[in-house]
Design a protein around this motif. Structure first.
Motif, PDB file in Angstrom:
ATOM      1  N   VAL A 140      -5.444  -1.998  -3.622  1.00 52.67           N
ATOM      2  CA  VAL A 140      -6.100  -0.707  -3.817  1.00 52.67           C
ATOM      3  C   VAL A 140      -5.605  -0.125  -5.133  1.00 52.67           C
ATOM      4  CG1 VAL A 140      -6.375   1.640  -2.963  1.00 52.67           C
ATOM      5  CG2 VAL A 140      -6.341  -0.274  -1.355  1.00 52.67           C
ATOM      6  N   TYR A 163       0.846  -1.193   0.000  1.00 54.35           N
ATOM      7  CA  TYR A 163       0.000   0.000   0.000  1.00 54.35           C
ATOM      8  C   TYR A 163       0.887   1.252   0.000  1.00 54.35           C
ATOM      9  CZ  TYR A 163      -3.621  -3.324   1.413  1.00 54.35           C
ATOM     10  OH  TYR A 163      -4.494  -4.397   1.480  1.00 54.35           O
ATOM     11  N   ASP A 198     -14.512   8.589  -0.390  1.00 54.15           N
ATOM     12  CA  ASP A 198     -15.400   7.734   0.390  1.00 54.15           C
ATOM     13  C   ASP A 198     -14.717   6.462   0.888  1.00 54.15           C
ATOM     14  OD1 ASP A 198     -17.462   9.534   0.011  1.00 54.15           O
ATOM     15  OD2 ASP A 198     -18.198   8.534  -1.802  1.00 54.15           O
ATOM     16  N   THR A 199     -13.549   6.136   0.334  1.00 55.49           N
ATOM     17  CA  THR A 199     -12.858   4.900   0.732  1.00 55.49           C
ATOM     18  C   THR A 199     -11.620   5.165   1.583  1.00 55.49           C
ATOM     19  OG1 THR A 199     -11.473   4.843  -1.282  1.00 55.49           O
ATOM     20  CG2 THR A 199     -13.638   3.779  -1.391  1.00 55.49           C
ATOM     21  N   GLY A 249     -11.324   5.739   4.767  1.00 56.81           N
ATOM     22  CA  GLY A 249     -11.347   4.936   5.985  1.00 56.81           C
ATOM     23  C   GLY A 249     -10.989   3.483   5.724  1.00 56.81           C
ATOM     24  N   GLN A 250     -11.531   2.915   4.664  1.00 57.32           N
ATOM     25  CA  GLN A 250     -11.237   1.528   4.319  1.00 57.32           C
ATOM     26  C   GLN A 250      -9.771   1.352   3.965  1.00 57.32           C
ATOM     27  OE1 GLN A 250     -13.377   0.132   0.900  1.00 57.32           O
ATOM     28  NE2 GLN A 250     -12.522  -1.933   0.997  1.00 57.32           N
ATOM     29  N   ARG A 251      -9.231   2.273   3.173  1.00 57.31           N
ATOM     30  CA  ARG A 251      -7.828   2.173   2.771  1.00 57.31           C
ATOM     31  C   ARG A 251      -6.897   2.330   3.964  1.00 57.31           C
ATOM     32  NH1 ARG A 251      -6.838   6.621  -0.704  1.00 57.31           N
ATOM     33  NH2 ARG A 251      -8.977   7.369  -0.696  1.00 57.31           N
ATOM     34  N   THR A 252      -7.246   3.223   4.883  1.00 55.55           N
ATOM     35  CA  THR A 252      -6.434   3.406   6.083  1.00 55.55           C
ATOM     36  C   THR A 252      -6.444   2.148   6.946  1.00 55.55           C
ATOM     37  OG1 THR A 252      -6.922   5.776   6.076  1.00 55.55           O
ATOM     38  CG2 THR A 252      -6.095   4.826   8.132  1.00 55.55           C
ATOM     39  N   THR A 253      -7.614   1.538   7.075  1.00 51.25           N
ATOM     40  CA  THR A 253      -7.725   0.304   7.860  1.00 51.25           C
ATOM     41  C   THR A 253      -6.896  -0.811   7.253  1.00 51.25           C
ATOM     42  OG1 THR A 253      -9.960   0.899   8.579  1.00 51.25           O
ATOM     43  CG2 THR A 253      -9.332  -1.431   8.746  1.00 51.25           C
ATOM     44  N   LEU A 254      -6.965  -0.970   5.934  1.00 54.60           N
ATOM     45  CA  LEU A 254      -6.177  -2.001   5.260  1.00 54.60           C
ATOM     46  C   LEU A 254      -4.683  -1.799   5.505  1.00 54.60           C
ATOM     47  CD1 LEU A 254      -8.037  -2.282   1.833  1.00 54.60           C
ATOM     48  CD2 LEU A 254      -8.007  -3.974   3.668  1.00 54.60           C
TER      49      LEU A 254
END
Length: 250
Positions: A193, A121, A132-133, A135-140
């Protein structure tokens, strides 16, 4: 050699690393950060009826005092953490001296915290990716980072366990292969991603390269400085113990 001694030297080494990081980030990274911002602003102006709004923090402040403050804070905090970890592994990694084990912690930290997560990443400017993603990318990213750190610790522990019975070659080989196997498997399982869109490829590449160089400078200066400080402390304390033993034997 107490944990406090390692902590203080880690904080000092981290402070020096923070200064070096600021210099590298300002000279190497900032031009590419600005290029990415220019691309983002151009897209925003083309897509909307753009009106200039007052900035809460000016760009000049962000790239100077803001960058310096962040570099010093991150460097000092990281230095203290690496110092404490180095104190915890002293005498537990085969025959490595405190300086050598500290160097190993720094190298393993750079690989596990920066290099390997970057390969899965990589850093991207704000203009890249769907808002909008985020948060998801940060979590991954943080999940992959956590797995990398745990895998590195487990691999080092495995190598240390094998060192006593199988020797250094087998220990290093087993630890390295174990870490690589765990991270390759994790990388294949975790989603990728790919939200670059029409962002210029050369600008994105230069931005990511500058990010990696800046992080490498942080870890390199921290590792070299802390290894030198710990090694010097170990030599002085060893000399003191040797003098006391000599005096007691007379």
């Amino acid at each position: 050699m107490t944990p406090r001694a390692f902590l203080l030297r880690g904080l000092l080494a981290g402070l020096l690393a923070g200064i070096a990081t600021f210099v590298v980030a300002f000279t190497v990274g900032e031009p590419h950060v600005q290029a990415a911002i220019d691309v983002e602003e151009a897209h925003t102006a083309a897509a909307t009826d753009h009106h200039d709004e007052p900035e809460l923090v000016s760009r000049d402040t962000q790239r100077t005092w803001g960058l310096l403050t962040a570099s010093l804070a991150i460097g000092t905090a990281l230095g203290g953490l690496v110092g404490l970890v180095s104190a915890g592994v002293v005498g537990r990694l085969g025959r490595l001296t405190p300086g050598q084990s500290t160097a190993l912690v720094a190298v393993a930290g750079w690989v596990a915290v920066t290099l390997v997560p970057f390969l899965k990443y990589p850093a991207s400017p704000p203009a890249v990716g769907d808002p909008d993603t985020i948060g998801q990318r940060t979590t991954l990213f943080f999940v992959f980072l956590l797995v990398s750190v745990v895998a590195a610790a487990a691999s080092i522990a495995l190598g240390n366990l094998l060192h006593a019975t199988r020797g250094a070659y087998v220990a290093v080989l087993a630890g390295t292969v174990t870490y690589l196997a765990l991270m390759v498997a994790t990388g294949l399982v975790m989603p990728s991603v790919n939200e670059v869109g029409d962002f210029p490829a050369d600008t994105l590449w230069y931005f990511r390269r500058a990010s990696l160089v800046t992080n490498a400078a942080l870890w390199a200066v921290l590792g070299v400085a802390l290894t030198g400080l710990v090694g010097g402390l170990h030599r002085r304390e060893s000399a003191t113990v040797a003098r006391r033993e000599l005096a007691a034997s007379l």
